[in-house]
Write a protein that holds these residues in place. Structure first.
Motif, PDB file in Angstrom:
ATOM      1  N   LEU A   1      -7.986 -16.526  25.057  1.00 63.47           N
ATOM      2  CA  LEU A   1      -9.133 -17.272  24.686  1.00 63.47           C
ATOM      3  C   LEU A   1      -9.867 -17.745  26.196  1.00 63.47           C
ATOM      4  N   ARG A   2      -8.810 -18.483  26.745  1.00 61.42           N
ATOM      5  CA  ARG A   2      -9.375 -19.104  27.883  1.00 61.42           C
ATOM      6  C   ARG A   2      -9.747 -18.090  29.054  1.00 61.42           C
ATOM      7  N   GLU A   3      -9.254 -16.804  29.037  1.00 67.21           N
ATOM      8  CA  GLU A   3      -9.846 -15.812  29.937  1.00 67.21           C
ATOM      9  C   GLU A   3     -11.478 -15.622  29.277  1.00 67.21           C
ATOM     10  N   LEU A   4     -11.436 -15.439  28.074  1.00 67.40           N
ATOM     11  CA  LEU A   4     -12.814 -15.045  27.565  1.00 67.40           C
ATOM     12  C   LEU A   4     -13.684 -16.418  27.509  1.00 67.40           C
ATOM     13  N   ASP A   5     -13.401 -17.146  28.300  1.00 68.41           N
ATOM     14  CA  ASP A   5     -14.140 -18.581  28.186  1.00 68.41           C
ATOM     15  C   ASP A   5     -14.570 -18.762  26.757  1.00 68.41           C
ATOM     16  N   ASN A   6     -13.815 -18.939  25.804  1.00 66.63           N
ATOM     17  CA  ASN A   6     -14.073 -19.165  24.413  1.00 66.63           C
ATOM     18  C   ASN A   6     -13.994 -20.704  24.352  1.00 66.63           C
ATOM     19  N   PRO A   7     -15.325 -21.422  23.938  1.00 65.78           N
ATOM     20  CA  PRO A   7     -15.220 -22.790  24.071  1.00 65.78           C
ATOM     21  C   PRO A   7     -14.484 -23.561  22.768  1.00 65.78           C
ATOM     22  N   ALA A   8     -13.837 -22.736  22.106  1.00 63.54           N
ATOM     23  CA  ALA A   8     -13.131 -23.404  20.887  1.00 63.54           C
ATOM     24  C   ALA A   8     -11.903 -24.241  21.182  1.00 63.54           C
ATOM     25  N   ARG A   9     -11.876 -25.405  20.482  1.00 61.84           N
ATOM     26  CA  ARG A   9     -10.564 -26.316  20.997  1.00 61.84           C
ATOM     27  C   ARG A   9      -9.354 -25.656  20.088  1.00 61.84           C
ATOM     28  N   VAL A  10      -8.334 -25.582  20.525  1.00 67.93           N
ATOM     29  CA  VAL A  10      -7.257 -25.043  19.817  1.00 67.93           C
ATOM     30  C   VAL A  10      -6.221 -26.083  19.753  1.00 67.93           C
ATOM     31  N   LEU A  11      -5.935 -26.371  18.521  1.00 65.51           N
ATOM     32  CA  LEU A  11      -4.881 -27.206  18.077  1.00 65.51           C
ATOM     33  C   LEU A  11      -3.610 -26.671  17.681  1.00 65.51           C
ATOM     34  N   ILE A  12      -2.537 -26.670  18.016  1.00 64.81           N
ATOM     35  CA  ILE A  12      -1.237 -25.889  17.737  1.00 64.81           C
ATOM     36  C   ILE A  12      -0.645 -26.639  16.430  1.00 64.81           C
ATOM     37  N   VAL A  13      -0.370 -25.559  15.502  1.00 68.34           N
ATOM     38  CA  VAL A  13       0.204 -26.095  14.139  1.00 68.34           C
ATOM     39  C   VAL A  13       1.558 -25.418  14.022  1.00 68.34           C
ATOM     40  N   THR A  14       2.681 -26.129  14.273  1.00 68.29           N
ATOM     41  CA  THR A  14       4.204 -25.373  14.696  1.00 68.29           C
ATOM     42  C   THR A  14       5.053 -26.309  13.874  1.00 68.29           C
ATOM     43  N   SER A  15       6.132 -25.362  13.539  1.00 68.58           N
ATOM     44  CA  SER A  15       7.413 -25.929  12.988  1.00 68.58           C
ATOM     45  C   SER A  15       8.409 -26.060  13.991  1.00 68.58           C
ATOM     46  N   PHE A  16       8.086 -25.711  15.390  1.00 64.84           N
ATOM     47  CA  PHE A  16       8.880 -25.963  16.566  1.00 64.84           C
ATOM     48  C   PHE A  16       8.856 -27.150  17.168  1.00 64.84           C
ATOM     49  N   THR A  17       9.679 -28.181  17.457  1.00 62.47           N
ATOM     50  CA  THR A  17       9.577 -29.211  18.100  1.00 62.47           C
ATOM     51  C   THR A  17      10.165 -29.114  19.615  1.00 62.47           C
ATOM     52  N   GLU A  18      10.714 -28.068  19.793  1.00 67.22           N
ATOM     53  CA  GLU A  18      11.349 -27.950  21.261  1.00 67.22           C
ATOM     54  C   GLU A  18      10.208 -28.156  22.108  1.00 67.22           C
ATOM     55  N   GLN A  19      10.445 -28.695  23.248  1.00 66.09           N
ATOM     56  CA  GLN A  19       9.364 -28.831  24.463  1.00 66.09           C
ATOM     57  C   GLN A  19       9.323 -27.517  24.991  1.00 66.09           C
ATOM     58  N   ARG A  20      10.230 -26.453  25.337  1.00 66.78           N
ATOM     59  CA  ARG A  20      10.149 -25.392  25.803  1.00 66.78           C
ATOM     60  C   ARG A  20       9.035 -24.455  25.076  1.00 66.78           C
ATOM     61  N   THR A  21       8.865 -24.900  23.756  1.00 66.48           N
ATOM     62  CA  THR A  21       7.681 -24.134  22.851  1.00 66.48           C
ATOM     63  C   THR A  21       6.247 -24.885  22.974  1.00 66.48           C
ATOM     64  N   VAL A  22       6.425 -26.179  22.871  1.00 61.79           N
ATOM     65  CA  VAL A  22       5.008 -27.033  22.884  1.00 61.79           C
ATOM     66  C   VAL A  22       4.543 -27.030  24.266  1.00 61.79           C
ATOM     67  N   VAL A  23       5.169 -27.385  25.281  1.00 60.32           N
ATOM     68  CA  VAL A  23       4.738 -27.687  26.687  1.00 60.32           C
ATOM     69  C   VAL A  23       3.972 -26.323  27.139  1.00 60.32           C
ATOM     70  N   PRO A  24       4.386 -25.166  27.059  1.00 57.34           N
ATOM     71  CA  PRO A  24       3.862 -24.002  27.543  1.00 57.34           C
ATOM     72  C   PRO A  24       2.544 -23.786  26.764  1.00 57.34           C
ATOM     73  N   ALA A  25       2.431 -24.204  25.605  1.00 54.95           N
ATOM     74  CA  ALA A  25       1.086 -24.183  24.668  1.00 54.95           C
ATOM     75  C   ALA A  25      -0.028 -25.096  25.076  1.00 54.95           C
ATOM     76  N   LEU A  26       0.586 -26.151  25.603  1.00 54.84           N
ATOM     77  CA  LEU A  26      -0.398 -27.196  26.081  1.00 54.84           C
ATOM     78  C   LEU A  26      -0.936 -26.696  27.591  1.00 54.84           C
ATOM     79  N   ARG A  27       0.201 -26.256  28.398  1.00 61.80           N
ATOM     80  CA  ARG A  27      -0.283 -25.547  29.552  1.00 61.80           C
ATOM     81  C   ARG A  27      -1.129 -24.497  29.548  1.00 61.80           C
ATOM     82  N   ALA A  28      -1.201 -23.733  28.469  1.00 57.81           N
ATOM     83  CA  ALA A  28      -2.088 -22.845  28.300  1.00 57.81           C
ATOM     84  C   ALA A  28      -3.577 -23.113  27.790  1.00 57.81           C
ATOM     85  N   GLY A  29      -3.659 -24.295  27.577  1.00 59.07           N
ATOM     86  CA  GLY A  29      -5.011 -24.645  27.261  1.00 59.07           C
ATOM     87  C   GLY A  29      -5.158 -25.237  25.914  1.00 59.07           C
ATOM     88  N   ALA A  30      -3.898 -25.537  25.159  1.00 59.01           N
ATOM     89  CA  ALA A  30      -4.138 -26.204  23.744  1.00 59.01           C
ATOM     90  C   ALA A  30      -4.454 -27.599  23.951  1.00 59.01           C
TER      91      ALA A  30
END
Length: 213
Positions: free
Chosen positions: A72-101
């Motif tokens: 989505l970021r490569e496509l310059d899509n303006p949508a704001r992305v909110l991750i909804v997850t059952s995973f609490t591990e930082q190794r899962t959430v931190v990459p998502a935030l770095r990817a643009g969440a």
């Protein structure tokens, strides 16, 4: 009355999507415009429907949520992305935030809190749990970056401070009496000078280095 916030649901579990839709459809200011069962479909639907906010699961078959975010970021899509997850591990959430969440919530979130989170990210704010913010700050500290801030102009520091306050480009433009195009240029320059990937990292850098709006 303002236009409702257009939301796209991306989750491989139909029961989860149905539950989210059931709750969100009773919110007067939120409209569910579509659903997708995996990352590939989610990207396609986001391009087709142009939602304001995407509720994105992380673990999905095929293209997962993090890869979908990057696309989505490569496509310059303006949508704001909110991750909804059952995973609490930082190794899962931190990459998502770095990817643009724009932030994340857990699947057992209180319904009213979820609606509030959607409104918040739509307004340009970043939602970070303290433990994840701490992990990201630690990584920023490890990457140093202290000296990079000296290359920022006074105006860029003003913009950076407002990013740290969770302001959108439109809000920054209004506060500094600038055009949104000019603000976007300043944001791009800030990310380049600080060697950061996105606004989330910029906000964390600003907090870490004491840049206040």
């Amino acid at each position: 009355m303002a236009e409702p916030i257009k939301v796209l649901l991306v989750d491989d579990h139909q029961v989860v999507r149905r539950g989210l839709r059931t709750f969100l459809e009773v919110q007067e200011d939120i409209e569910v415009v579509g659903e997708a069962a995996d990352g590939t479909e989610g990207v396609a639907r986001a391009e087709e429907l142009r939602p304001d906010v995407v509720l994105m699961d992380v673990k999905m078959p095929g293209m997962d949520g993090i890869d979908a975010l990057r696309r989505l970021r490569e496509l310059d899509n303006p949508a704001r992305v909110l991750i909804v997850t059952s995973f609490t591990e930082q190794r899962t959430v931190v990459p998502a935030l770095r990817a643009g969440a724009a932030g994340y919530v857990y699947k057992d979130v209180d319904p009213d809190a979820l609606a509030g989170a959607i409104r918040s990210v739509h307004a340009g704010h970043i939602l970070l749990q303290p433990e994840v913010a701490g992990a990201l700050l630690s990584q920023e500290e490890a990457n140093s970056g202290q000296g990079r801030g000296s290359s920022l102009t006074e105006r860029e520091r003003e913009v950076l401070g407002l990013i740290a306050d969770g302001r959108s480009n439109r809000e920054i433009a209004r506060a500094l009496v600038l055009s949104e195009k000019t603000v976007k240029t300043h944001v791009s320059n800030i990310l380049m000078k600080l060697d950061l990937a996105d606004r989330t990292q910029a906000a964390l850098w600003a907090v870490r280095h004491g840049v206040a709006g």
